[in-house]
Design a protein around this motif. Structure first.
Motif, PDB file in Angstrom:
ATOM      1  N   VAL A 112       9.171   8.984  67.910  1.00  0.00           N
ATOM      2  CA  VAL A 112       8.380   9.857  67.141  1.00  0.00           C
ATOM      3  C   VAL A 112       8.784  11.174  67.000  1.00  0.00           C
ATOM      4  O   VAL A 112       8.548  11.853  66.205  1.00  0.00           O
ATOM      5  N   GLN A 113       9.407  12.055  68.244  1.00  0.00           N
ATOM      6  CA  GLN A 113       9.543  13.120  68.565  1.00  0.00           C
ATOM      7  C   GLN A 113      10.605  13.744  67.399  1.00  0.00           C
ATOM      8  O   GLN A 113      10.279  14.733  66.933  1.00  0.00           O
ATOM      9  N   SER A 114      11.714  12.694  67.259  1.00  0.00           N
ATOM     10  CA  SER A 114      12.664  13.275  66.176  1.00  0.00           C
ATOM     11  C   SER A 114      11.976  13.487  64.896  1.00  0.00           C
ATOM     12  O   SER A 114      12.417  14.400  64.112  1.00  0.00           O
TER      13      SER A 114
ATOM     14  N   LEU B 164      10.106  17.420  60.780  1.00  0.00           N
ATOM     15  CA  LEU B 164       9.116  18.102  59.864  1.00  0.00           C
ATOM     16  C   LEU B 164       8.716  19.610  60.125  1.00  0.00           C
ATOM     17  O   LEU B 164       8.436  20.238  59.251  1.00  0.00           O
ATOM     18  N   CYS B 165       8.679  19.579  61.723  1.00  0.00           N
ATOM     19  CA  CYS B 165       8.347  20.827  61.848  1.00  0.00           C
ATOM     20  C   CYS B 165       9.591  22.189  61.595  1.00  0.00           C
ATOM     21  O   CYS B 165       9.294  23.314  61.430  1.00  0.00           O
TER      22      CYS B 165
ATOM     23  N   PRO C 250      11.846  19.748  51.812  1.00  0.00           N
ATOM     24  CA  PRO C 250      11.736  18.286  51.914  1.00  0.00           C
ATOM     25  C   PRO C 250      13.016  17.836  51.922  1.00  0.00           C
ATOM     26  O   PRO C 250      13.594  16.830  52.573  1.00  0.00           O
ATOM     27  N   ALA C 251      13.902  18.107  50.956  1.00  0.00           N
ATOM     28  CA  ALA C 251      15.264  17.779  50.545  1.00  0.00           C
ATOM     29  C   ALA C 251      16.176  17.909  51.851  1.00  0.00           C
ATOM     30  O   ALA C 251      17.053  17.054  51.897  1.00  0.00           O
ATOM     31  N   SER C 252      15.926  18.865  52.703  1.00  0.00           N
ATOM     32  CA  SER C 252      16.892  18.966  53.685  1.00  0.00           C
ATOM     33  C   SER C 252      16.681  17.817  55.066  1.00  0.00           C
ATOM     34  O   SER C 252      17.512  17.645  55.605  1.00  0.00           O
TER      35      SER C 252
END
Length: 253
Positions: A31-33, A38-39, A44-46
């Motif tokens: 989940v860390q990845s 997101l952070c 979003p496209a990146s």
């Protein structure tokens, strides 16, 4: 969500969701990845270009493909189909959803995928209502169906003597023993996490893999049944009778 929907296409947003969900479904539950992705991005496209997320999705897709082809077993009434898989990845919900969209049956109400390899000593299972049953009246409720099966009791056996029989008779129904991780979720998408022994008991209560006993007179192909029905039991002119008479006549001539 209005602003993102205006700025980005639906396909881009769906792909982002797919990629962000992928790491937690891997065997390492990474989940860390997903959180880092997101952070660290303002666009979003990146996210669609992050190697770790792409690798996680490829890993999950490969595991889904490997496990999807497990052969199902059915309850005697055909209402439940159970696929049993063994995977360290959280792919059982994905496979259940996939099969729910493909099955076509007048009787089928629940598709269950049980993963015996995700947690040691446990069986994680996901249930979905197949597309062919979503418009049934009254509507199908997976939670009600699971709870019903778990209230059933197995017939007591005489193995171990009278004392063992008494213990079996006093045993609480499965529903009272499995805890809160059973039949959770909602009516159309439910599941649970139970001990292996409890899951095997559930399979016996559901009679998965068993067939309805054939009624008297049933059996064989329709063609064979018609042929058998056409034979007159009072018929005396048999093939053996014909050749028997012919041989007797030849011997006396």
């Amino acid at each position: 969500m209005r602003e993102p929907m205006k700025k980005y296409t639906k396909k881009v947003l769906n792909d982002v969701v797919s990629l962000v969900n992928a790491p937690r479904r891997t065997a390492t539950y990474d989940v860390q990845s997903a959180w880092d992705a997101l952070c660290k991005t303002a666009d979003p496209a990146s996210v669609l270009k992050i190697p770790r997320l792409l690798a996680a999705r490829a890993e999950v897709n490969a595991e889904v493909e490997r496990c999807t082809h497990a052969a199902p077993k059915f309850s005697p009434d055909g209402k439940v189909a159970v696929f049993r898989i063994r995977s360290e990845a959280q792919v059982h919900p994905v496979i259940a959803t996939r099969w729910a969209g493909h099955f076509q049956s007048k009787a089928l109400e629940v598709v269950m995928v049980a993963n015996e390899g995700y947690l040691e000593g446990k069986v994680n299972f996901s249930c979905r209502i197949p597309r062919c049953a979503r418009s049934r009246d009254p509507p199908v409720s997976i939670i009600e169906r699971l709870r019903y099966y778990a209230t059933l009791t197995e017939p007591a056996t005489d193995r171990g003597g009278d004392e063992e029989v008494r213990k079996q008779e006093l045993r609480k129904p499965l529903l009272e023993r499995v805890g809160d991780d059973f039949a959770r979720g909602h009516a159309q998408a439910s599941g649970g996490i139970v001990d292996v022994a409890d899951f095997e008991e559930l399979m016996r209560l559901m009679k998965i893999g068993e067939k309805l006993p054939k009624k008297e007179g049933e059996g064989g192909s329709p063609a064979k049944q018609r042929k058998k029905a056409d034979i007159d039991p009072a018929q005396k002119n048999t093939l053996m009778g014909y050749f028997g008479k012919k041989n007797t006549a030849a011997a006396t001539s």
